[in-house]
Design a protein around this motif. Structure first.
Motif, mmCIF file in Angstrom:
data_model
loop_
_atom_site.group_PDB
_atom_site.id
_atom_site.type_symbol
_atom_site.label_atom_id
_atom_site.label_comp_id
_atom_site.label_asym_id
_atom_site.label_seq_id
_atom_site.Cartn_x
_atom_site.Cartn_y
_atom_site.Cartn_z
ATOM 1 N N UNK A 320 20.317 -14.978 -1.268
ATOM 2 C CA UNK A 320 20.693 -13.967 -2.254
ATOM 3 C C UNK A 320 19.548 -13.682 -3.213
ATOM 4 N N UNK A 321 18.915 -14.746 -3.716
ATOM 5 C CA UNK A 321 17.804 -14.576 -4.652
ATOM 6 C C UNK A 321 16.662 -13.818 -3.989
ATOM 7 N N UNK A 322 16.327 -14.199 -2.751
ATOM 8 C CA UNK A 322 15.235 -13.513 -2.051
ATOM 9 C C UNK A 322 15.566 -12.046 -1.815
ATOM 10 N N UNK A 323 16.802 -11.773 -1.428
ATOM 11 C CA UNK A 323 17.171 -10.395 -1.140
ATOM 12 C C UNK A 323 17.146 -9.513 -2.365
ATOM 13 N N UNK A 324 17.752 -9.987 -3.461
ATOM 14 C CA UNK A 324 17.829 -9.167 -4.668
ATOM 15 C C UNK A 324 16.450 -8.972 -5.289
ATOM 16 N N UNK A 325 15.721 -10.071 -5.478
ATOM 17 C CA UNK A 325 14.398 -9.955 -6.114
ATOM 18 C C UNK A 325 13.406 -9.270 -5.204
ATOM 19 N N UNK A 326 13.529 -9.466 -3.885
ATOM 20 C CA UNK A 326 12.652 -8.746 -2.961
ATOM 21 C C UNK A 326 12.862 -7.249 -3.041
ATOM 22 N N UNK A 327 14.130 -6.824 -3.140
ATOM 23 C CA UNK A 327 14.427 -5.393 -3.287
ATOM 24 C C UNK A 327 13.865 -4.848 -4.596
ATOM 25 N N UNK A 328 14.042 -5.622 -5.675
ATOM 26 C CA UNK A 328 13.515 -5.183 -6.970
ATOM 27 C C UNK A 328 11.999 -5.060 -6.932
ATOM 28 N N UNK A 329 11.331 -6.009 -6.279
ATOM 29 C CA UNK A 329 9.868 -5.944 -6.169
ATOM 30 C C UNK A 329 9.431 -4.719 -5.365
ATOM 31 N N UNK A 330 10.116 -4.452 -4.264
ATOM 32 C CA UNK A 330 9.760 -3.295 -3.436
ATOM 33 C C UNK A 330 9.927 -1.986 -4.212
ATOM 34 N N UNK A 331 11.020 -1.884 -4.968
ATOM 35 C CA UNK A 331 11.231 -0.686 -5.772
ATOM 36 C C UNK A 331 10.195 -0.580 -6.886
ATOM 37 N N UNK A 332 9.777 -1.719 -7.429
ATOM 38 C CA UNK A 332 8.752 -1.708 -8.476
ATOM 39 C C UNK A 332 7.418 -1.230 -7.938
ATOM 40 N N UNK A 333 7.117 -1.533 -6.690
ATOM 41 C CA UNK A 333 5.874 -1.045 -6.086
ATOM 42 C C UNK A 333 5.843 0.488 -6.051
ATOM 43 N N UNK A 334 6.994 1.105 -5.856
ATOM 44 C CA UNK A 334 7.037 2.570 -5.893
ATOM 45 C C UNK A 334 6.785 3.068 -7.316
ATOM 46 N N UNK A 335 7.294 2.342 -8.298
ATOM 47 C CA UNK A 335 7.008 2.692 -9.693
ATOM 48 C C UNK A 335 5.514 2.584 -9.973
ATOM 49 N N UNK A 336 4.873 1.547 -9.447
ATOM 50 C CA UNK A 336 3.423 1.389 -9.609
ATOM 51 C C UNK A 336 2.691 2.578 -8.980
ATOM 52 N N UNK A 337 3.094 2.941 -7.765
ATOM 53 C CA UNK A 337 2.459 4.092 -7.101
ATOM 54 C C UNK A 337 2.667 5.362 -7.913
ATOM 55 N N UNK A 338 3.846 5.522 -8.510
ATOM 56 C CA UNK A 338 4.115 6.696 -9.332
ATOM 57 C C UNK A 338 3.215 6.724 -10.565
#
Length: 505
Positions: A320-338
């Motif tokens: 659960x921890x890996x899934x939730x935080x992994x998703x948050x990290x992936x979405x944050x990478x899009x914020x970085x690209x933006x």
């Protein structure tokens, strides 16, 4: 105050190794060489002199560690040491002071990591304080070693002093004769030998003390480092799955919605920006970059706190921890690209500056940290602290070697060739690293920019070890094509959007 200091000392005592053994002769000689080179080479400018001073200081730490039995061929220790020396090449190559300062500060951090051989987050963050702790302890340790050897070698002191006196007399006499016989040799001697006077005595004495004390502090740390890895912060209280996951899942939904809009707008072209926001490229970019940078930093804080309070009941909780935080990290990478895309739009509209290139570099590094966190979630976090420290060191080295002032000038010259707009005042404030790019400007623009830079550089009076390659290259260009005197009013620019004072052709 006294009780707090006592408790602090007790806490550090728990982290210390056994006291170092008697100071070795090699340690004392290497520390003395560091002090001498500091007073001889570190005067006004910065170039290869920092690297030369760091070499005997490195040997001081090596000799002390070997005498204490700590020398092992550990890859990370070698990487920190080599990386720290590599960072000192930035002042050798670049004339700009701000990337050189970042490189030197990072080199000190890597040196502290090499001396402590830290692996944990506490060690990576607190290692530099170990050098501070050893500053006075190293001086006392070295003094005890000198006193012990002075008693044993009192018979040899006279012969050593006589040898040094004879050597000094011979060098002074024959050096003066050869300098009077040949002007070229005299010029070479004046560049190699520092120009000192009686009035500079206190300053050179201070440089000698700083070099000597710094080398002894490094040696003391190498022989008896504070073992920061022993410090284990207490873990946070584990939360239930629902209590822990609900806020993070809703945050992921918010990130996802924002990113869908970002992808639509940012990659839809200029027309999409106008249609969806009613703003220009520059207005849209300026509005959001800083908010996205703060959002990235806050996301890292959220991840740290989430890991502290994550449920720890078994494999299900770990997934659960890996899934939730992994998703948050992936979405944050899009914020970085933006954020990076917004800055690219902003630079396209207004040009590149030191602040803009610095913050976009920080944003890219934060994106790399998030990637490292994602990898650690899959492969384990044991190497994560050192990987983050290494990424920061590599970023500082790459930033300095890339010559930020040169990149700023190159970008703004290309922008001028397309738009015929150029910020004269800002370009005049750049360092000598910008001269090769600014040399491509047409007249009178070229002389308007390079005239003040040439005056600031002045004649080449500094010694060879006090100047950078960027300064040497700039002087060569300005000597081959010196700026011409411009008439009154020629270099006066007009502003654009109230932001820059620009020259318009």
């Amino acid at each position: 105050m006294g009780a707090g200091a006592y408790a602090h000392d007790l806490w550090l005592t728990d982290l210390r190794r056994e006291p170092p053994s008697t100071v070795g002769t090699a340690v004392l000689w290497a520390a003395l060489a560091t002090g001498v080179l500091s007073t001889v080479l570190l005067d006004e400018g910065v170039g290869v002199n920092l690297f030369l001073v760091a070499l005997p200081a490195t040997l001081t730490a090596y000799f002390a560690a070997r005498r204490a039995g700590r020398v092992q061929a550990r890859p990370w220790t070698l990487a920190w040491g080599i990386g720290g020396l590599a960072l000192l090449l930035v002042p050798v190559l670049r004339a700009a002071q701000w990337p050189s300062f970042l490189a030197v500060a990072t080199a000190i951090g890597l040196a502290s990591l090499a001396l402590h051989d830290s692996r944990s987050w506490a060690g990576v963050v607190l290692s530099p304080f170990g050098l501070v702790d050893s500053l006075f302890k190293g001086a006392a340790w070295g003094w005890r070693g000198v006193r012990a050897r002075a008693g044993k070698a009192s018979d040899n002191v006279g012969s050593v002093l006589r040898a040094l006196a004879v050597t000094a007399v011979l060098l002074l006499v024959f050096g003066a004769l050869f300098a009077g016989a040949d002007a070229a040799f005299a010029d070479l001697l004046s560049r190699l030998v520092p120009d000192t006077s009686v009035g500079d005595g206190p300053w050179h004495l201070l440089l000698f003390a700083l070099g000597l004390l710094g080398a002894l502090a490094a040696a003391h740390t190498a022989a008896a480092p504070l073992q920061w890895d022993r410090y284990k912060p207490s873990p946070g209280s584990a939360r239930g799955r629902g209590e822990w996951a609900l806020p993070l899942l809703l945050l992921c939904v918010l990130f996802a919605v924002f990113n869908v809009i970002q992808l639509t707008v940012l990659f839809g072209g200029y027309e999409a920006v106008l249609d969806k926001t009613g703003q220009t490229y520059s207005e849209y970019a300026r509005q959001g970059f800083w908010q996205l940078l703060i959002a990235t930093l806050l996301t890292l804080l959220v991840i740290v706190l989430a890991l502290r309070w994550a449920p720890r009941g078994g494999p299900g909780d770990r997934n659960l921890v890996r899934g939730v935080l992994g998703t948050l990290c992936a979405l944050t990478l899009i914020v970085v690209a933006s954020a990076v895309r917004r800055m690219d739009m902003y630079v396209e509209a207004y040009g590149l500056t030191r602040l803009r290139i610095s913050v976009v570099t920080v944003e890219l590094w934060l994106g790399l940290v998030i990637l490292l966190i994602m990898v650690a979630g899959i492969r384990g976090a044991r190497r994560l602290p050192r990987a983050v420290a290494a990424s920061a060191a590599v970023g500082a080295l790459a930033f300095g070697l890339a010559s930020p002032d040169g990149l700023i000038a190159e970008n703004n010259v290309r922008r001028y060739e397309k738009t015929h707009k150029f910020d004269l005042d800002y370009a005049r404030g750049l360092s000598a690293d910008a001269v090769p790019a600014l040399d491509r400007l047409e007249e009178p623009m070229r002389s308007c920019v390079l005239g003040p830079l040439a005056e600031e550089l002045g004649p080449a009076t500094a010694s060879w070890y006090e100047i950078s390659w960027g300064e040497v290259r700039a002087r060569r260009i300005l000597e081959e094509r010196p700026p011409v005197t411009t008439g009154p009013g020629t270099c006066v620019g007009s502003g654009e959007n109230g932001e820059n004072s620009e020259y318009h052709r």
